[in-house]
Design an enzyme around this catalytic site. Sequence first.
Site, PDB file in Angstrom:
ATOM      1  N   LYS A 125       0.831  -1.206   0.000  1.00 32.69           N
ATOM      2  CA  LYS A 125       0.000   0.000   0.000  1.00 32.69           C
ATOM      3  C   LYS A 125       0.866   1.256   0.000  1.00 32.69           C
ATOM      4  CE  LYS A 125      -2.337   1.195   3.704  1.00 32.69           C
ATOM      5  NZ  LYS A 125      -3.385   1.244   4.768  1.00 32.69           N
ATOM      6  N   ASP A 143      -6.306   0.281   0.090  1.00 32.63           N
ATOM      7  CA  ASP A 143      -6.624   0.583   1.489  1.00 32.63           C
ATOM      8  C   ASP A 143      -8.063   0.155   1.780  1.00 32.63           C
ATOM      9  OD1 ASP A 143      -8.217   2.495   0.290  1.00 32.63           O
ATOM     10  OD2 ASP A 143      -7.104   4.209   1.066  1.00 32.63           O
TER      11      ASP A 143
END
Length: 219
Positions: A125, A143
């Site tokens: 991420k 996310d």
Amino acid sequence: MTNKSFTPNIDRISSILEELYPDAICSLEYGGDPWRLLAAARLSAQCTDERVNIVCVPLFERFPDVYSMAQADYVDVEEIVRPCGLYHTKAKNIVDSARIIVEKFDGKVPDDIDSLLSLPGVGRKIANLVLGDVFGKPGIVADTHCIRINGRFGFYPEQLKDPLKVEKILDSIVPKAEQANYCHRMVLFGREYCMAKNPACTSCPLSAECGKHNTADQV
């Protein structure tokens, strides 16, 4: 039986999101400095971006660049980042990452995912966020907003929560040049309309493109 004929249209979804949020950017404030974005992103785990932005002001005043952070003591960084939670681990990750970047990458944040993933505390991420925002490279930031909303759209089963699987699916769907902007718009859309609890479905501008509205049980 269940009507499964609905297929989400990424072009229409992207177009509406762009109209809603034409200037979507990363909510972390980093002044264009790749190192500051990397550090802020590490602090953002289980913490709001708003709090991270507040904490980063004194953090970067004390340690303005990767070189000064590489010389920092863990305890000094811990005292500053304590409000972000998990401060022992986060401080150590940030200082250790700075040292590696100085020693191994000549003080420059690397621009490839394998090198980014070699840094302490950096997962896909964070790596994809840096690649997209700093280096203009494609990357899906999977996310919680991204995972939740695209599952509701119907790009994959809504119960799928695996970030890597979601990243791979969306990477094959979202145009490469649009991936960074798409993910930033997911965050804004998730905060305004498609919340985890009590989403504003009745006023949602994307309800016509959403699998939750268009896949219904039929007799």
